[in-house]
Design a protein around this motif. Structure first.
Motif, PDB file in Angstrom:
ATOM      1  N   ILE A 176       0.845  -1.209   0.000  1.00 34.04           N
ATOM      2  CA  ILE A 176       0.000   0.000   0.000  1.00 34.04           C
ATOM      3  C   ILE A 176       0.876   1.253   0.000  1.00 34.04           C
ATOM      4  O   ILE A 176       0.677   2.174  -0.797  1.00 34.04           O
ATOM      5  CB  ILE A 176      -0.961  -0.010   1.213  1.00 34.04           C
ATOM      6  CG1 ILE A 176      -1.985  -1.142   1.068  1.00 34.04           C
ATOM      7  CG2 ILE A 176      -1.664   1.343   1.361  1.00 34.04           C
ATOM      8  CD1 ILE A 176      -2.758  -1.478   2.333  1.00 34.04           C
ATOM      9  N   GLN A 177       1.884   1.270   0.894  1.00 34.48           N
ATOM     10  CA  GLN A 177       2.772   2.442   0.988  1.00 34.48           C
ATOM     11  C   GLN A 177       3.581   2.640  -0.296  1.00 34.48           C
ATOM     12  O   GLN A 177       3.781   3.765  -0.756  1.00 34.48           O
ATOM     13  CB  GLN A 177       3.722   2.295   2.189  1.00 34.48           C
ATOM     14  CG  GLN A 177       4.597   3.533   2.427  1.00 34.48           C
ATOM     15  CD  GLN A 177       5.654   3.288   3.502  1.00 34.48           C
ATOM     16  OE1 GLN A 177       5.488   2.434   4.374  1.00 34.48           O
ATOM     17  NE2 GLN A 177       6.752   4.016   3.439  1.00 34.48           N
TER      18      GLN A 177
ATOM     19  N   ASN B 105       2.746   1.928  -3.328  1.00 32.68           N
ATOM     20  CA  ASN B 105       1.832   2.554  -4.285  1.00 32.68           C
ATOM     21  C   ASN B 105       2.409   2.541  -5.711  1.00 32.68           C
ATOM     22  O   ASN B 105       2.432   3.566  -6.394  1.00 32.68           O
ATOM     23  CB  ASN B 105       1.528   3.991  -3.824  1.00 32.68           C
ATOM     24  CG  ASN B 105       0.343   4.577  -4.562  1.00 32.68           C
ATOM     25  OD1 ASN B 105      -0.468   3.836  -5.117  1.00 32.68           O
ATOM     26  ND2 ASN B 105       0.244   5.886  -4.597  1.00 32.68           N
ATOM     27  N   ASN B 106       2.918   1.367  -6.101  1.00 27.24           N
ATOM     28  CA  ASN B 106       3.466   1.172  -7.460  1.00 27.24           C
ATOM     29  C   ASN B 106       4.743   1.947  -7.763  1.00 27.24           C
ATOM     30  O   ASN B 106       5.183   1.993  -8.906  1.00 27.24           O
ATOM     31  CB  ASN B 106       2.421   1.490  -8.539  1.00 27.24           C
ATOM     32  CG  ASN B 106       1.264   0.520  -8.489  1.00 27.24           C
ATOM     33  OD1 ASN B 106       1.463  -0.668  -8.236  1.00 27.24           O
ATOM     34  ND2 ASN B 106       0.059   1.009  -8.674  1.00 27.24           N
TER      35      ASN B 106
END
Length: 225
Positions: A168-169, A171-172
């Motif tokens: 999540i952190q 974020n790609n």
């Protein structure tokens, strides 16, 4: 739909060939399984490259033990990157920490720059850090493309909540690749929670140092289902 991928850690040529045949997307080539992997020999890399059509990433690690390196060890790692880069590999795997278990920005950047334009994976040295949120930002700032981690726990199932947080952190901005105790028996459960694009396993199921082709097939199958 993004097809999820599997990287197999291989400690010999035989495993690398098995990995390719069984459908692995990438091989991480290392020597010395007993210490968690070190730089393989030039000969082994050449043979792997001649026999593999899939991507080949090579570990750069001068010894087992911690991830704090002396100047001499760092020079050796730099030399290895320069030499191995000429052999047509697709990427490198390494990681340097400070004594305080933080990411050594300067030294990692030096190695990433040398490896360019090839992508680099920050390996499980990440699992030794104390503050994984800050460490993630530091690794991104060094220019790495991937992080191989079990979520700072001994294995991926214990670290699954942290792995979820990291994805999540991130974020790609970087690929979080879950590895460490990953098996076909737990990959479905892990992926449901973590939902990463890449997963990593040695696929060794019998205490040997050779990957099990059936295990790789099952890992792929469960990841795609």
């Amino acid at each position: 739909m993004n097809l999820k991928k599997i990287e197999i850690a291989c400690f010999n040529l035989e495993s690398a060939l098995i990995a390719q045949k069984a459908g692995a997307d990438r091989v991480e080539l290392c020597a010395d399984m007993s210490v968690g992997g070190t730089t393989p020999t030039i000969e082994m890399i050449k043979q792997a490259r001649e026999n593999l059509t899939i991507d080949l990433y090579v570990m750069i690690r001068s010894r087992g033990g911690n991830f704090v390196y002396s100047e001499a060890e760092l020079e050796q790692m730099k030399l290895e990157i320069e030499t191995i880069k000429k052999l047509g590999v697709n990427g490198f795997v390494f990681g340097v920490l400070n004594e305080e278990k933080t990411i050594h920005i300067e030294q990692n950047i030096a190695l990433v720059e040398l490896a360019k334009p090839l992508p680099c994976t920050f390996h499980r040295a990440f699992d030794a850090v104390l503050d994984y949120e800050k460490a993630l930002e530091d690794v991104i700032s060094c220019g790495f493309s991937n992080i191989l981690t079990s979520g700072t726990f001994p294995n991926v199932m214990e670290g699954k909540e942290v792995l979820q947080q990291l994805v999540i952190q991130a974020n790609n901005r970087i690929e979080i690749m879950s590895g460490g105790g990953l098996r076909s028996t737990n990959i479905s459960e892990l992926d449901k929670l973590v939902n990463a694009n890449w997963y990593h396993s040695s696929a060794i199921t019998d205490g040997s140092e050779i990957a099990n082709p059936e295990e790789i097939i099952q890992l792929k199958k469960k990841l795609q289902s």
